[in-house]
Design a protein around this motif. Structure first.
Motif, PDB file in Angstrom:
ATOM      1  N   UNK B 134       0.832  -1.207   0.000  1.00  0.00           N
ATOM      2  CA  UNK B 134       0.000   0.000   0.000  1.00  0.00           C
ATOM      3  C   UNK B 134       0.867   1.257   0.000  1.00  0.00           C
ATOM      4  N   UNK B 135       1.879   1.271   0.854  1.00  0.00           N
ATOM      5  CA  UNK B 135       2.748   2.441   0.926  1.00  0.00           C
ATOM      6  C   UNK B 135       3.473   2.658  -0.392  1.00  0.00           C
ATOM      7  N   UNK B 136       3.897   1.563  -0.982  1.00  0.00           N
ATOM      8  CA  UNK B 136       4.593   1.643  -2.247  1.00  0.00           C
ATOM      9  C   UNK B 136       3.668   2.172  -3.337  1.00  0.00           C
ATOM     10  N   UNK B 137       2.417   1.738  -3.291  1.00  0.00           N
ATOM     11  CA  UNK B 137       1.437   2.215  -4.272  1.00  0.00           C
ATOM     12  C   UNK B 137       1.209   3.712  -4.135  1.00  0.00           C
ATOM     13  N   UNK B 138       1.090   4.181  -2.903  1.00  0.00           N
ATOM     14  CA  UNK B 138       0.893   5.618  -2.686  1.00  0.00           C
ATOM     15  C   UNK B 138       2.071   6.407  -3.262  1.00  0.00           C
ATOM     16  N   UNK B 139       3.292   5.931  -3.008  1.00  0.00           N
ATOM     17  CA  UNK B 139       4.480   6.626  -3.514  1.00  0.00           C
ATOM     18  C   UNK B 139       4.499   6.620  -5.040  1.00  0.00           C
ATOM     19  N   UNK B 140       4.113   5.492  -5.634  1.00  0.00           N
ATOM     20  CA  UNK B 140       4.115   5.390  -7.088  1.00  0.00           C
ATOM     21  C   UNK B 140       3.067   6.279  -7.727  1.00  0.00           C
ATOM     22  N   UNK B 141       1.904   6.383  -7.099  1.00  0.00           N
ATOM     23  CA  UNK B 141       0.859   7.260  -7.623  1.00  0.00           C
ATOM     24  C   UNK B 141       1.330   8.698  -7.576  1.00  0.00           C
ATOM     25  N   UNK B 142       2.012   9.052  -6.488  1.00  0.00           N
ATOM     26  CA  UNK B 142       2.514  10.412  -6.378  1.00  0.00           C
ATOM     27  C   UNK B 142       3.507  10.694  -7.495  1.00  0.00           C
ATOM     28  N   UNK B 143       4.245   9.658  -7.852  1.00  0.00           N
ATOM     29  CA  UNK B 143       5.242   9.852  -8.912  1.00  0.00           C
ATOM     30  C   UNK B 143       4.567  10.053 -10.259  1.00  0.00           C
ATOM     31  N   UNK B 144       3.467   9.347 -10.499  1.00  0.00           N
ATOM     32  CA  UNK B 144       2.708   9.573 -11.736  1.00  0.00           C
ATOM     33  C   UNK B 144       2.194  11.011 -11.752  1.00  0.00           C
ATOM     34  N   UNK B 145       1.644  11.457 -10.622  1.00  0.00           N
ATOM     35  CA  UNK B 145       1.129  12.828 -10.539  1.00  0.00           C
ATOM     36  C   UNK B 145       2.249  13.827 -10.807  1.00  0.00           C
ATOM     37  N   UNK B 146       3.396  13.633 -10.139  1.00  0.00           N
ATOM     38  CA  UNK B 146       4.515  14.559 -10.310  1.00  0.00           C
ATOM     39  C   UNK B 146       4.983  14.588 -11.757  1.00  0.00           C
ATOM     40  N   UNK B 147       5.073  13.394 -12.383  1.00  0.00           N
ATOM     41  CA  UNK B 147       5.543  13.329 -13.764  1.00  0.00           C
ATOM     42  C   UNK B 147       4.626  14.115 -14.682  1.00  0.00           C
ATOM     43  N   UNK B 148       3.337  14.132 -14.359  1.00  0.00           N
ATOM     44  CA  UNK B 148       2.384  14.800 -15.242  1.00  0.00           C
ATOM     45  C   UNK B 148       2.202  16.269 -14.939  1.00  0.00           C
ATOM     46  N   UNK B 149       2.404  16.675 -13.689  1.00  0.00           N
ATOM     47  CA  UNK B 149       2.023  18.044 -13.360  1.00  0.00           C
ATOM     48  C   UNK B 149       3.182  18.948 -12.979  1.00  0.00           C
ATOM     49  N   UNK B 150       4.386  18.408 -12.853  1.00  0.00           N
ATOM     50  CA  UNK B 150       5.509  19.263 -12.473  1.00  0.00           C
ATOM     51  C   UNK B 150       6.493  19.435 -13.635  1.00  0.00           C
ATOM     52  N   UNK B 151       7.184  20.553 -13.659  1.00  0.00           N
ATOM     53  CA  UNK B 151       8.254  20.785 -14.625  1.00  0.00           C
ATOM     54  C   UNK B 151       9.499  20.029 -14.169  1.00  0.00           C
ATOM     55  N   UNK B 152      10.493  19.953 -15.057  1.00  0.00           N
ATOM     56  CA  UNK B 152      11.734  19.250 -14.717  1.00  0.00           C
ATOM     57  C   UNK B 152      12.375  19.859 -13.468  1.00  0.00           C
ATOM     58  N   UNK B 153      12.379  21.184 -13.392  1.00  0.00           N
ATOM     59  CA  UNK B 153      12.982  21.838 -12.213  1.00  0.00           C
ATOM     60  C   UNK B 153      12.242  21.458 -10.945  1.00  0.00           C
ATOM     61  N   UNK B 154      10.919  21.444 -11.019  1.00  0.00           N
ATOM     62  CA  UNK B 154      10.133  21.091  -9.834  1.00  0.00           C
ATOM     63  C   UNK B 154      10.349  19.630  -9.444  1.00  0.00           C
ATOM     64  N   UNK B 155      10.468  18.771 -10.447  1.00  0.00           N
ATOM     65  CA  UNK B 155      10.706  17.361 -10.129  1.00  0.00           C
ATOM     66  C   UNK B 155      12.076  17.196  -9.458  1.00  0.00           C
ATOM     67  N   UNK B 156      13.038  17.999  -9.893  1.00  0.00           N
ATOM     68  CA  UNK B 156      14.357  17.937  -9.266  1.00  0.00           C
ATOM     69  C   UNK B 156      14.282  18.407  -7.817  1.00  0.00           C
ATOM     70  N   UNK B 157      13.556  19.474  -7.601  1.00  0.00           N
ATOM     71  CA  UNK B 157      13.424  19.981  -6.237  1.00  0.00           C
ATOM     72  C   UNK B 157      12.709  18.967  -5.336  1.00  0.00           C
ATOM     73  N   UNK B 158      11.674  18.343  -5.868  1.00  0.00           N
ATOM     74  CA  UNK B 158      10.995  17.257  -5.160  1.00  0.00           C
ATOM     75  C   UNK B 158      11.976  16.160  -4.760  1.00  0.00           C
ATOM     76  N   UNK B 159      12.799  15.780  -5.734  1.00  0.00           N
ATOM     77  CA  UNK B 159      13.762  14.710  -5.483  1.00  0.00           C
ATOM     78  C   UNK B 159      14.713  15.094  -4.351  1.00  0.00           C
ATOM     79  N   UNK B 160      15.184  16.336  -4.395  1.00  0.00           N
ATOM     80  CA  UNK B 160      16.103  16.814  -3.359  1.00  0.00           C
ATOM     81  C   UNK B 160      15.462  16.737  -1.980  1.00  0.00           C
TER      82      UNK B 160
END
Lengths: 198, 198
Positions: B134-160
């Motif tokens: 379940x926890x893994x699924x939540x993290x993966x869904x968030x990653x789909x959301x981030x991939x679709x709604x954030x710019x490359x810079x924002x995704x980098x900041x998220x990663x940091x």
DNA sequence: CTTTTTTCTTAATCTAGTTTATTGGCAGAC
DNA sequence: GTCTGCCAATAAACTAGATTAAGAAAAAAG
């Protein structure tokens, strides 16, 4: 007496575990039916999700809205699918998911508290939800892979293969919001299908 | 006698379920230790995944290679993380995931067959794996959301924000392959951090 | 049937991110 | 030592897909 809706969800569950009559009956007693009219919300951003929903008629969609107001669809839920904001359901925090109906829809609700009690009363349900969560995780991982390694045209072709029933039953703009392109670009893709020069 | 590695995995499990001494002992008897040298593969595309792996030292990465030869990283697995090709593990089909070590790594292996027997012998493990899935699924869904709604810079900041320990311990090209940009563009991002004119 | 709203298409322009190529630093191998 | 491979940085040309705008078609509402 068992309704049509109850029959559908029991069959859904029978795909992974088998219940005694008493167990099935107890499980059904925890469910409540809820209609969701077209365009009506079942869950909004910022709300706390306290139920899992099982769709037995119609179609729901789960999506987020980004800072620019664009919608990004995470999941369609046609009949026989479960849907919820799992982040919110697990943590008890406000979620970011919006869930509404693309057409007149009927769902069965299972409250989180009842679900947790169910795990204790009938441990087989622990197994059932483990399995559907695993399947959901596999599908979600594939979507991350597709988003990173496929072009827009390839993602559209994937979608056509994976959800053939949805293609002609939902508006194209919804498909665009799922595969991650603008409706304009999807239209262009569809009308230049592999246009080999000639 | 309980090794350091065994202690780490027991603590990981204790976060969600509690085991008796006998149960813990039985569980440990199913595990085998395996070292994975730097750059060595634990799993390759096309192979069938028959184990779940728990990292207790070092760091693995799971990634796919697209038709153009580019790598796309799905998951880093530092100590205390589980990793596998879940699609292959569940279906028994050949998977598309490559898993190798970014540094000298030690893992504990749990065979799929043992895992299934474990569910029957100690149903609590059904619960444990449901929760981490379940926890893994939540993290993966968030990653789909981030991939679709954030710019490359924002995704980098998220990663940091999300993986502060990894930023300085893995090459930038690995980070680029995770957030879904070229190493060149990531370099540009890093050197123009919010360049407000002036 | 008419009006209103939503959906789909087409086309011109624009931009975030890629591609390709070149540079220098640095660590391990011989 | 110096040779080789790996990693980071920079820059210019290039492209997939976004943006904007406008009209056509279809569906829903009245």
């Amino acid at each position: 007496m068992v309704t049509e809706a109850q029959n559908i969800i029991l069959q859904n569950i029978a795909r992974h575990i088998s219940l005694t009559a008493a167990e099935a009956s107890h499980f059904l007693s925890l469910l409540t039916v809820q209609p969701v009219a077209k365009k009506q919300f079942w869950l909004k951003e910022g709300e706390i999700c306290r139920h899992s929903a099982f769709v037995f008629e119609g179609c729901l969609r789960g999506y987020t809205v980004d800072v620019n107001g664009f919608e990004h669809i995470l999941q369609f839920a046609p009949p026989n699918w479960w849907i919820s904001d799992m982040y919110s359901l697990l943590t008890g925090n406000p979620g970011q998911l919006m869930i509404d109906a693309l057409e007149p829809t009927q769902i069965l609700l299972l409250a989180k508290t009842d679900q947790e009690q169910l795990y204790k009363d009938i441990p087989k349900f622990e197994r059932f939800f483990r399995i559907i969560t695993e399947n959901s995780l596999v599908a979600n991982r594939q979507r991350v892979i597709d988003a990173m390694s496929l072009s827009a045209r390839e993602r559209y072709e994937q979608f056509c293969q994976r959800y053939p029933t949805l293609i002609n039953s939902i508006p194209q703009k919804q498909i665009a919001a799922y595969i991650g392109v603008t409706p304009e670009f999807l239209s262009k893709l569809r009308n230049t299908r592999n246009k080999t020069k000639g």
